[in-house]
Each structure stands twice: as C-alpha cells, then as structure tokens.
Motif scaffolding. Sequence first.
Motif, PDB file in Angstrom:
ATOM      1  N   ALA A  77      78.504 125.517   6.574  1.00 56.12           N
ATOM      2  CA  ALA A  77      77.798 124.244   6.263  1.00 56.12           C
ATOM      3  C   ALA A  77      77.450 124.086   4.975  1.00 56.12           C
ATOM      4  CB  ALA A  77      76.787 124.520   7.461  1.00 56.12           C
ATOM      5  N   VAL A  78      76.751 125.114   4.324  1.00 54.10           N
ATOM      6  CA  VAL A  78      76.294 124.939   2.915  1.00 54.10           C
ATOM      7  C   VAL A  78      77.327 124.743   1.979  1.00 54.10           C
ATOM      8  CG1 VAL A  78      75.420 126.589   1.346  1.00 54.10           C
ATOM      9  CG2 VAL A  78      74.326 126.490   3.188  1.00 54.10           C
ATOM     10  N   ARG A  79      78.565 125.444   2.137  1.00 55.05           N
ATOM     11  CA  ARG A  79      79.704 125.015   1.182  1.00 55.05           C
ATOM     12  C   ARG A  79      80.176 123.476   1.204  1.00 55.05           C
ATOM     13  NH1 ARG A  79      84.836 123.957   1.372  1.00 55.05           N
ATOM     14  NH2 ARG A  79      84.989 123.805   3.620  1.00 55.05           N
ATOM     15  N   GLN A  80      80.012 123.100   2.704  1.00 56.54           N
ATOM     16  CA  GLN A  80      80.482 121.573   2.558  1.00 56.54           C
ATOM     17  C   GLN A  80      79.309 120.729   2.077  1.00 56.54           C
ATOM     18  OE1 GLN A  80      81.677 120.552   6.684  1.00 56.54           O
ATOM     19  NE2 GLN A  80      82.971 122.184   6.694  1.00 56.54           N
ATOM     20  N   ALA A  81      78.136 121.026   2.272  1.00 55.88           N
ATOM     21  CA  ALA A  81      76.950 120.500   1.797  1.00 55.88           C
ATOM     22  C   ALA A  81      76.986 120.305   0.328  1.00 55.88           C
ATOM     23  CB  ALA A  81      75.578 120.873   2.279  1.00 55.88           C
ATOM     24  N   LYS A  82      77.300 121.457  -0.293  1.00 52.38           N
ATOM     25  CA  LYS A  82      77.445 121.625  -1.807  1.00 52.38           C
ATOM     26  C   LYS A  82      78.433 120.659  -2.581  1.00 52.38           C
ATOM     27  CE  LYS A  82      75.655 126.050  -2.795  1.00 52.38           C
ATOM     28  NZ  LYS A  82      75.951 127.380  -3.177  1.00 52.38           N
ATOM     29  N   ARG A  83      79.632 120.721  -1.653  1.00 49.41           N
ATOM     30  CA  ARG A  83      80.550 119.691  -2.091  1.00 49.41           C
ATOM     31  C   ARG A  83      80.640 118.280  -2.062  1.00 49.41           C
ATOM     32  NH1 ARG A  83      85.503 119.822   2.151  1.00 49.41           N
ATOM     33  NH2 ARG A  83      83.612 118.380   2.998  1.00 49.41           N
ATOM     34  N   ASP A  84      79.957 117.798  -0.666  1.00 45.85           N
ATOM     35  CA  ASP A  84      79.520 116.649  -0.551  1.00 45.85           C
ATOM     36  C   ASP A  84      78.666 116.173  -1.609  1.00 45.85           C
ATOM     37  OD1 ASP A  84      81.949 116.597   1.244  1.00 45.85           O
ATOM     38  OD2 ASP A  84      80.467 116.801   3.016  1.00 45.85           O
ATOM     39  N   SER A  85      77.355 116.570  -1.427  1.00 49.93           N
ATOM     40  CA  SER A  85      76.136 116.370  -2.084  1.00 49.93           C
ATOM     41  C   SER A  85      76.567 116.255  -3.843  1.00 49.93           C
ATOM     42  CB  SER A  85      75.138 117.201  -1.974  1.00 49.93           C
ATOM     43  OG  SER A  85      75.341 118.490  -2.269  1.00 49.93           O
ATOM     44  N   GLY A  86      77.475 117.300  -4.176  1.00 49.06           N
ATOM     45  CA  GLY A  86      78.021 117.159  -5.712  1.00 49.06           C
ATOM     46  C   GLY A  86      78.880 115.807  -5.882  1.00 49.06           C
ATOM     47  N   GLN A  87      79.607 115.485  -5.136  1.00 48.56           N
ATOM     48  CA  GLN A  87      80.347 114.430  -5.250  1.00 48.56           C
ATOM     49  C   GLN A  87      79.402 113.133  -5.150  1.00 48.56           C
ATOM     50  OE1 GLN A  87      83.131 114.500  -2.138  1.00 48.56           O
ATOM     51  NE2 GLN A  87      84.410 115.987  -3.147  1.00 48.56           N
ATOM     52  N   LEU A  88      78.453 113.077  -4.181  1.00 50.62           N
ATOM     53  CA  LEU A  88      77.701 111.893  -4.393  1.00 50.62           C
ATOM     54  C   LEU A  88      76.835 111.874  -5.661  1.00 50.62           C
ATOM     55  CD1 LEU A  88      76.357 111.747  -0.577  1.00 50.62           C
ATOM     56  CD2 LEU A  88      77.896 110.219  -2.039  1.00 50.62           C
ATOM     57  N   THR A 100      73.045 114.442   1.834  1.00 46.11           N
ATOM     58  CA  THR A 100      74.132 114.139   2.962  1.00 46.11           C
ATOM     59  C   THR A 100      73.658 113.890   4.210  1.00 46.11           C
ATOM     60  OG1 THR A 100      74.711 116.477   3.397  1.00 46.11           O
ATOM     61  CG2 THR A 100      75.871 115.189   1.337  1.00 46.11           C
ATOM     62  N   GLY A 101      72.512 114.709   4.603  1.00 42.69           N
ATOM     63  CA  GLY A 101      71.901 114.614   5.892  1.00 42.69           C
ATOM     64  C   GLY A 101      72.688 115.797   6.917  1.00 42.69           C
ATOM     65  N   ARG A 102      73.569 116.350   6.111  1.00 43.50           N
ATOM     66  CA  ARG A 102      74.309 117.598   6.974  1.00 43.50           C
ATOM     67  C   ARG A 102      73.282 118.726   7.389  1.00 43.50           C
ATOM     68  NH1 ARG A 102      79.449 119.399   7.442  1.00 43.50           N
ATOM     69  NH2 ARG A 102      80.119 118.023   6.037  1.00 43.50           N
ATOM     70  N   VAL A 103      73.317 119.014   8.554  1.00 44.45           N
ATOM     71  CA  VAL A 103      72.391 120.183   9.062  1.00 44.45           C
ATOM     72  C   VAL A 103      73.110 121.534   8.483  1.00 44.45           C
ATOM     73  CG1 VAL A 103      71.695 121.324  10.971  1.00 44.45           C
ATOM     74  CG2 VAL A 103      71.819 118.929  11.053  1.00 44.45           C
ATOM     75  N   ILE A 104      72.275 122.448   7.774  1.00 47.46           N
ATOM     76  CA  ILE A 104      73.085 123.450   7.313  1.00 47.46           C
ATOM     77  C   ILE A 104      72.466 124.820   8.062  1.00 47.46           C
ATOM     78  CG2 ILE A 104      73.399 122.895   4.989  1.00 47.46           C
ATOM     79  CD1 ILE A 104      71.008 123.964   4.163  1.00 47.46           C
ATOM     80  N   TYR A 105      71.289 124.780   8.779  1.00 49.58           N
ATOM     81  CA  TYR A 105      71.010 125.659   9.912  1.00 49.58           C
ATOM     82  C   TYR A 105      70.268 124.896  10.927  1.00 49.58           C
ATOM     83  CZ  TYR A 105      67.960 129.401  11.710  1.00 49.58           C
ATOM     84  OH  TYR A 105      67.453 130.262  12.660  1.00 49.58           O
ATOM     85  N   ALA A 106      70.592 125.488  12.185  1.00 48.97           N
ATOM     86  CA  ALA A 106      69.804 124.956  13.325  1.00 48.97           C
ATOM     87  C   ALA A 106      69.799 126.031  14.439  1.00 48.97           C
ATOM     88  CB  ALA A 106      71.094 123.922  14.044  1.00 48.97           C
TER      89      ALA A 106
END
Length: 331
Positions: free
Chosen positions: A269-280, A227-233
């Motif tokens: 951020a990790v929760r949203q990344a898991k959800r969105d990448s799982g859907q893709l 997804t390109g989501r930043v999970i740590y910055a």
Amino acid sequence: MRRTTSPFSLVLLGLGTFLLVLAPLLAWYVQPRAAVNPIDIDTTAVYTGRGSVFDTDRIETVPGRKITVTQRVRGNVEDSERSGNAVWDVTTTVDTDKSLPAADPHDALDFTPHRWVMDRKTTRPVHCCGEKPYIEGEAYLKFPFDVQKRSYQWWDNTLGDTVVLRYQGTEKVQGYTGYKFTGSVPPTRTGTRMVPGSLVDQPERPQVLAEEWYSNHGFELVVDQATGRVIYAQTGPRRTLRAPGGKKDAAVLLDARKVSFTTATQKEAVRQAKRDSGQLRLVGTTLPVGAGVAGVVLAVVGGVLVARGRKEPEQPAPSDTSGTPQPTLTM
C-alpha cells in the motif's frame, strides 16, 4: 548605425512565453484529470488478528483463534467504460486456520461479495451498474483525493450504514506519513437469522428467528493525503446473536479487538501511495513551478535581447572613385 533582431532572442522569448502558458495548464487542467480512480484495479488486502469465533462443529464459541480477513478488489473495465464511473467488484472473506487454505471462498467462515460504484474524481458513491448494497457516505475502501484534516463519513459494509471517522493527526506506516482517522460502532441490530433455539437460550424451541447484532471496538485508518489510499487499516468487529427482543448477547459469532493489515499489505500500500502521489505531485507542483520559473527567466532574457537588438553599421551609398566628372542631366 541600425539595430537588427537576433533569431536566438526570438526563440528564447517564444520558449519563455510557451512555458508561462504551460505552467497553469499543468496545475489547473492536467493535474485534476490525472487525479481519477482507476477502472482496471486489481488488488488484495490481507488483515490478521486473534479473537473468538463460533465453531459450527462444536456448536460453541472458541476463543484465541487466528482470524484472517482477505479483501479482493477488481475493476470491471467494461461496465466502467460504459458508465463513465469506476465499477469495483469486492469480495471479503473471513477465515480461521480451519478454513485456510480454501479452494472455494464460499467455504470461508464468512464470504461477502458486493459491488461499489463511484465517481472517478470525487470518490462519491454512484447508484448504477448493479451496485449492491446501496452504498452511501464519502469514502469506502479509499478516501477522496486531497484528504482534508476533518471527519469523514466512512461506509461500513457489515453495519450497512456510515460511520464517522475523526481526524487524529499524522502517523507513519513503514516510514511513510499519512493522516490518521478513528471511529467505532455501538451495538446495532443488523438483521435476523434462523437458528436453533438452544443457541439463544431458548432450548424449548427447535427454531428461532434470532436477531443479529454488530458492533466495532474501533476503526483505525492511516491514509495517504494526496491520493486517499489507505496504507494501514485496523478493525475490531463483534458479531453476536440475541433472542427475539433480547437485551443481551446470547451467542458470539465473531469477536476480535484488533484485526489489521499484514506487514506485506502495508508495504504494498505504501509503495503504491508513493508512486501515485509522486505522479500527482510531478504534474501538479514540480512541473508547473519549474515551467513557471524557467518561463520567466527565458522570457526576460529573450525580451531584453529583442529590445537591445544588435547594432550594425549602415552601408554608405555607392560612389564613383574614378575622378571623372559625372555628367549633369539637362533638358
């Protein structure tokens, strides 16, 4: 004997053919259209760390202060629908314990509102819809979908320019693996500010148009590949003032070697990344592969059944069993 085709075999053959057509459609048509940046985003990221901060009451730089950076991103749905792009309004505040909690973000040590407009599919900046500043590069706040193992041009809003972030392998954040990118900013002049002369070692002058300088000890970003989501910055900003034409820093406004996502921000951020990448992954890989395999099996079984058919005995022509001779037709 004659053969007849079973309706069940035709159903299997038709369903298998449908699934074989559906599989590439999911992978090549549906999945790319699902990988788009949202227009109704509403998210907050919080960074914390310690460093030196200029105290306006004491008129000096004070070390060891807790620094909190809050970044709020909200999508402007109306402007997004009108333009066809993702229009995100961003506010970034920098606070010390002295200014937190603040009823008004303008009371923060630093308050920066701006607008980022991007192509919903590529994440490339789009210059419209009251965008401010003129953002460039390949990524800002997030990376494009399907992140590659290469360097990216990341927009640094404080610098007002892009920074090269280089791929450094993978790293886990809260148990979730992402791609790691790092970069830094050398001391760079970013503008000017009117300040008392004594602040930049020129006490004989009541006011001086001092130079603002910015550098960054180092960026570290961990990004979800799909997804390109930043999970740590993590960032290390240093902002200083110099006398006009000066070669060295005269006053430090902000200097922190490490200001990073809080644990709560990482987990969200990790929760949203898991959800969105799982859907893709579901529409791009799982469903197409499943549909393809099922389609092949059903089509083969249905085709075999249709080819073999079902054997039925032919009915004999009706005959007279009474024993009476049948008359012969004569002219």
